[in-house]
Design a protein around this motif. Sequence first.
Motif, PDB file in Angstrom:
ATOM      1  N   ILE A 290       3.074   4.334  11.855  1.00 40.89           N
ATOM      2  CA  ILE A 290       3.480   3.289  10.936  1.00 40.89           C
ATOM      3  C   ILE A 290       3.104   1.948  11.538  1.00 40.89           C
ATOM      4  O   ILE A 290       3.549   1.585  12.624  1.00 40.89           O
ATOM      5  CB  ILE A 290       4.989   3.400  10.643  1.00 40.89           C
ATOM      6  CG1 ILE A 290       5.221   4.767   9.983  1.00 40.89           C
ATOM      7  CG2 ILE A 290       5.477   2.271   9.751  1.00 40.89           C
ATOM      8  CD1 ILE A 290       6.501   5.421  10.383  1.00 40.89           C
ATOM      9  N   CYS A 291       2.235   1.263  10.812  1.00 40.25           N
ATOM     10  CA  CYS A 291       1.670  -0.008  11.288  1.00 40.25           C
ATOM     11  C   CYS A 291       2.549  -1.138  10.751  1.00 40.25           C
ATOM     12  O   CYS A 291       2.572  -1.402   9.546  1.00 40.25           O
ATOM     13  CB  CYS A 291       0.238  -0.120  10.760  1.00 40.25           C
ATOM     14  SG  CYS A 291      -0.557  -1.676  11.121  1.00 40.25           S
ATOM     15  N   ALA A 292       3.289  -1.789  11.648  1.00 38.99           N
ATOM     16  CA  ALA A 292       4.233  -2.830  11.230  1.00 38.99           C
ATOM     17  C   ALA A 292       3.650  -4.213  11.517  1.00 38.99           C
ATOM     18  O   ALA A 292       3.239  -4.490  12.638  1.00 38.99           O
ATOM     19  CB  ALA A 292       5.558  -2.650  11.976  1.00 38.99           C
ATOM     20  N   SER A 293       3.614  -5.055  10.499  1.00 34.70           N
ATOM     21  CA  SER A 293       3.125  -6.432  10.654  1.00 34.70           C
ATOM     22  C   SER A 293       4.238  -7.412  10.339  1.00 34.70           C
ATOM     23  O   SER A 293       5.218  -7.059   9.682  1.00 34.70           O
ATOM     24  CB  SER A 293       1.976  -6.713   9.678  1.00 34.70           C
ATOM     25  OG  SER A 293       0.892  -5.850   9.902  1.00 34.70           O
ATOM     26  N   ASN A 294       4.053  -8.668  10.777  1.00 34.45           N
ATOM     27  CA  ASN A 294       4.953  -9.738  10.336  1.00 34.45           C
ATOM     28  C   ASN A 294       4.340 -10.389   9.084  1.00 34.45           C
ATOM     29  O   ASN A 294       3.541  -9.751   8.397  1.00 34.45           O
ATOM     30  CB  ASN A 294       5.232 -10.709  11.500  1.00 34.45           C
ATOM     31  CG  ASN A 294       3.975 -11.441  11.986  1.00 34.45           C
ATOM     32  OD1 ASN A 294       2.999 -11.577  11.253  1.00 34.45           O
ATOM     33  ND2 ASN A 294       4.022 -11.908  13.224  1.00 34.45           N
ATOM     34  N   SER A 295       4.693 -11.649   8.810  1.00 34.86           N
ATOM     35  CA  SER A 295       4.192 -12.273   7.574  1.00 34.86           C
ATOM     36  C   SER A 295       2.672 -12.370   7.542  1.00 34.86           C
ATOM     37  O   SER A 295       2.080 -12.520   6.474  1.00 34.86           O
ATOM     38  CB  SER A 295       4.767 -13.684   7.426  1.00 34.86           C
ATOM     39  OG  SER A 295       6.164 -13.609   7.375  1.00 34.86           O
ATOM     40  N   ASN A 296       2.036 -12.308   8.683  1.00 33.93           N
ATOM     41  CA  ASN A 296       0.566 -12.245   8.723  1.00 33.93           C
ATOM     42  C   ASN A 296       0.164 -10.789   8.453  1.00 33.93           C
ATOM     43  O   ASN A 296      -0.227 -10.052   9.348  1.00 33.93           O
ATOM     44  CB  ASN A 296       0.060 -12.736  10.079  1.00 33.93           C
ATOM     45  CG  ASN A 296       0.403 -14.198  10.296  1.00 33.93           C
ATOM     46  OD1 ASN A 296      -0.084 -15.054   9.562  1.00 33.93           O
ATOM     47  ND2 ASN A 296       1.264 -14.479  11.262  1.00 33.93           N
ATOM     48  N   ASN A 297       0.278 -10.417   7.166  1.00 26.90           N
ATOM     49  CA  ASN A 297       0.261  -8.989   6.823  1.00 26.90           C
ATOM     50  C   ASN A 297      -1.102  -8.500   6.355  1.00 26.90           C
ATOM     51  O   ASN A 297      -1.201  -7.700   5.431  1.00 26.90           O
ATOM     52  CB  ASN A 297       1.343  -8.707   5.780  1.00 26.90           C
ATOM     53  CG  ASN A 297       1.156  -9.555   4.540  1.00 26.90           C
ATOM     54  OD1 ASN A 297       0.263 -10.402   4.497  1.00 26.90           O
ATOM     55  ND2 ASN A 297       1.965  -9.333   3.530  1.00 26.90           N
ATOM     56  N   VAL A 298      -2.136  -8.966   7.012  1.00 27.38           N
ATOM     57  CA  VAL A 298      -3.491  -8.582   6.625  1.00 27.38           C
ATOM     58  C   VAL A 298      -3.700  -7.066   6.755  1.00 27.38           C
ATOM     59  O   VAL A 298      -4.366  -6.449   5.920  1.00 27.38           O
ATOM     60  CB  VAL A 298      -4.527  -9.429   7.410  1.00 27.38           C
ATOM     61  CG1 VAL A 298      -4.337  -9.343   8.893  1.00 27.38           C
ATOM     62  CG2 VAL A 298      -5.945  -9.077   7.069  1.00 27.38           C
ATOM     63  N   LEU A 299      -3.082  -6.455   7.752  1.00 28.47           N
ATOM     64  CA  LEU A 299      -3.248  -5.005   7.936  1.00 28.47           C
ATOM     65  C   LEU A 299      -2.498  -4.220   6.867  1.00 28.47           C
ATOM     66  O   LEU A 299      -2.975  -3.183   6.399  1.00 28.47           O
ATOM     67  CB  LEU A 299      -2.765  -4.585   9.328  1.00 28.47           C
ATOM     68  CG  LEU A 299      -3.703  -4.953  10.484  1.00 28.47           C
ATOM     69  CD1 LEU A 299      -2.995  -4.773  11.823  1.00 28.47           C
ATOM     70  CD2 LEU A 299      -4.983  -4.124  10.451  1.00 28.47           C
ATOM     71  N   THR A 300      -1.326  -4.702   6.481  1.00 25.46           N
ATOM     72  CA  THR A 300      -0.576  -4.022   5.417  1.00 25.46           C
ATOM     73  C   THR A 300      -1.445  -3.956   4.164  1.00 25.46           C
ATOM     74  O   THR A 300      -1.607  -2.892   3.552  1.00 25.46           O
ATOM     75  CB  THR A 300       0.724  -4.790   5.091  1.00 25.46           C
ATOM     76  OG1 THR A 300       1.366  -5.141   6.310  1.00 25.46           O
ATOM     77  CG2 THR A 300       1.663  -3.967   4.236  1.00 25.46           C
ATOM     78  N   ASP A 301      -2.026  -5.099   3.810  1.00 26.71           N
ATOM     79  CA  ASP A 301      -2.877  -5.125   2.617  1.00 26.71           C
ATOM     80  C   ASP A 301      -4.086  -4.214   2.786  1.00 26.71           C
ATOM     81  O   ASP A 301      -4.490  -3.536   1.851  1.00 26.71           O
ATOM     82  CB  ASP A 301      -3.344  -6.563   2.330  1.00 26.71           C
ATOM     83  CG  ASP A 301      -2.197  -7.429   1.840  1.00 26.71           C
ATOM     84  OD1 ASP A 301      -1.128  -6.865   1.509  1.00 26.71           O
ATOM     85  OD2 ASP A 301      -2.358  -8.664   1.793  1.00 26.71           O
ATOM     86  N   PHE A 302      -4.645  -4.225   3.985  1.00 22.08           N
ATOM     87  CA  PHE A 302      -5.819  -3.372   4.227  1.00 22.08           C
ATOM     88  C   PHE A 302      -5.489  -1.891   3.989  1.00 22.08           C
ATOM     89  O   PHE A 302      -6.211  -1.187   3.294  1.00 22.08           O
ATOM     90  CB  PHE A 302      -6.335  -3.572   5.651  1.00 22.08           C
ATOM     91  CG  PHE A 302      -7.406  -2.590   6.040  1.00 22.08           C
ATOM     92  CD1 PHE A 302      -8.670  -2.654   5.466  1.00 22.08           C
ATOM     93  CD2 PHE A 302      -7.152  -1.588   6.958  1.00 22.08           C
ATOM     94  CE1 PHE A 302      -9.659  -1.743   5.805  1.00 22.08           C
ATOM     95  CE2 PHE A 302      -8.134  -0.665   7.307  1.00 22.08           C
ATOM     96  CZ  PHE A 302      -9.393  -0.736   6.730  1.00 22.08           C
ATOM     97  N   PHE A 303      -4.383  -1.449   4.542  1.00 18.70           N
ATOM     98  CA  PHE A 303      -4.042  -0.035   4.379  1.00 18.70           C
ATOM     99  C   PHE A 303      -3.693   0.302   2.924  1.00 18.70           C
ATOM    100  O   PHE A 303      -3.906   1.415   2.476  1.00 18.70           O
ATOM    101  CB  PHE A 303      -2.903   0.369   5.324  1.00 18.70           C
ATOM    102  CG  PHE A 303      -3.389   0.625   6.725  1.00 18.70           C
ATOM    103  CD1 PHE A 303      -4.054   1.804   7.035  1.00 18.70           C
ATOM    104  CD2 PHE A 303      -3.208  -0.308   7.737  1.00 18.70           C
ATOM    105  CE1 PHE A 303      -4.525   2.044   8.321  1.00 18.70           C
ATOM    106  CE2 PHE A 303      -3.677  -0.077   9.021  1.00 18.70           C
ATOM    107  CZ  PHE A 303      -4.331   1.103   9.315  1.00 18.70           C
ATOM    108  N   HIS A 304      -3.182  -0.680   2.201  1.00 18.09           N
ATOM    109  CA  HIS A 304      -2.817  -0.407   0.817  1.00 18.09           C
ATOM    110  C   HIS A 304      -4.002  -0.484  -0.138  1.00 18.09           C
ATOM    111  O   HIS A 304      -4.032   0.206  -1.140  1.00 18.09           O
ATOM    112  CB  HIS A 304      -1.703  -1.353   0.359  1.00 18.09           C
ATOM    113  CG  HIS A 304      -0.370  -0.996   0.958  1.00 18.09           C
ATOM    114  ND1 HIS A 304       0.676  -0.487   0.227  1.00 18.09           N
ATOM    115  CD2 HIS A 304       0.067  -1.034   2.231  1.00 18.09           C
ATOM    116  CE1 HIS A 304       1.709  -0.235   1.040  1.00 18.09           C
ATOM    117  NE2 HIS A 304       1.342  -0.565   2.256  1.00 18.09           N
ATOM    118  N   THR A 305      -4.978  -1.349   0.167  1.00 15.58           N
ATOM    119  CA  THR A 305      -6.057  -1.586  -0.813  1.00 15.58           C
ATOM    120  C   THR A 305      -7.436  -1.157  -0.338  1.00 15.58           C
ATOM    121  O   THR A 305      -8.356  -1.051  -1.147  1.00 15.58           O
ATOM    122  CB  THR A 305      -6.163  -3.101  -1.135  1.00 15.58           C
ATOM    123  OG1 THR A 305      -6.563  -3.782   0.081  1.00 15.58           O
ATOM    124  CG2 THR A 305      -4.842  -3.667  -1.615  1.00 15.58           C
ATOM    125  N   GLY A 306      -7.615  -0.974   0.965  1.00 15.16           N
ATOM    126  CA  GLY A 306      -8.959  -0.685   1.482  1.00 15.16           C
ATOM    127  C   GLY A 306      -9.811  -1.937   1.643  1.00 15.16           C
ATOM    128  O   GLY A 306     -10.983  -1.871   1.972  1.00 15.16           O
TER     129      GLY A 306
END
Length: 495
Positions: A290-306
């Motif tokens: 589980i990749c946890a980010s703070n408000s700089n959530n570029v990785l969250t978006d990457f994993f969700h959208t590609g």
Amino acid sequence: METVVYKSTRGHGEPVSASYAIVHGIAEDGGLFVPDHMPKMDRELSELMEMDYRCLAYEVMKLFLTDFSEEELRLCIDHAYDDKFDTREIAPLKHPGESNVLELFHGATLAFKDMALSVLPYLMITAAHKQNLEEEIVILTATSGDTGKAALEGFANVGGMRIIVFYPKDGVSSIQKLQMITQQGDNTHVIAMKGNFDDAQRSVKEIFTDPEEAVRMKNAGYMFSSANSINIGRLIPQVVYYYWAYAQMVKSGRVRLGEAVNFCVPTGNFGNILAAHYAKLMGLPVGRLICASNSNNVLTDFFHTGRYNANREFFVTSSPSMDILVSSNLERLLYQLCGENGAQVQELMDSLRQRGSYILPVDKTVLEGEFWAGFADEEATAAAIRMVYETEGYVMDPHTAVAYSVSEQYRQESGDDRPLVVVSTASPYKFPASILQAIGKEVPEDEEELMNSLSVLSGTEVPQRVKMVLNAPVRHYRVCEKDKALAEVHDILGL
Ligand SMILES: *Cc1c(COP(=O)(O)O)cnc(C)c1O
């Protein structure tokens, strides 16, 4: 044992040995070194359970560093994981309430960077001997706060080496800054850059891969290397503690031998979580990462959208070591996802440099079995600190709290109730103000009072290392503009 060699993620050049990859830090084409195949653990899990941290480290690292002799590698490991750590366990697994928290901050600088940077200098000296290098090695490092101090501490007064660290001038906590600017050692140099971490990281990478600069350096008797997690010598020691955590989970009866464990990792440059991924590929029973980010959530978006998109507002948060928009180690995962197609990775990285974004060229569902991503904003982070303190009396630093908060989100959204380990990356004493504020206590101005308040709150003693830093004289005053890193380096080296 099968030899492991290292290739560039951008596809150029011949494969190199582990010692070459460690000494050079980054490939000539600007790519990152990756193992040509993932070695499999050749010991039974039940055997690994019985080992102490150093023995376990040897069993994991020998599989990657195949051109090191047993004697060389054991010596490196024994020098690294000694009483610089304040506990013999090196990385204790704690259990506040129902949770499992892997504390990686018991080394010399109170952050998880010590796990790798206490051994990297020894690996590098050994590797330099093997490569018959004559040049003086200059370690160039960009830091979001913790790498800098851990690298300075590791390389200070090491013969034949110098270290130069760039940190974002207004992007680190006051204790992180103090730790760096009071650093001892005649071979250490620290520079505050007027920019953020991404600016510092970019400058350093540019210097590394500038061919003219390499020639100038060589003529002057120097060569550059890296202590950032782009160096494979940083990544490999980090694989060890995932095995260690698993062993502790089994020993404490929280998981049956062979059963999978999830890990939730507070992520910035994607090095720590990539090490977990490597452990899984080696055969460790790992479920979800589980990749946890703070408000700089570029990785969250990457994993969700590609889609990786760094064109966004940059936030300075209470977890500054994760205030990163360009996660360099993701390149290693991309290489794997692209079927080891270096030309394709090169295109993605060109796109990132030119447009600030790229689109994953393969279906993003390939990620979903193994990874899950989420983020915690400032409010959620503070709420996690407060909640865990109030219910369990356990004090987490903001980075750990980001992971804690995201792990709760994960459990709720996925329904996955497998055992989960939250990876804790910094001591609360590195971020006392944010913690006191989150818990709703008064935040004293004076650093010493701050530390004392935290000590009372957490029922732990102020670490000796923190006390020392508060009273140490400042030794480093350099400040530079964000596009002037090279000039600073020349000035320091007398070029
Ligand atoms: C460096 C750091 C991170 C991020 O780790 P990556 O390997 O860059 O993803 C998280 N927390 C702390 C405290 C750190 O120092």
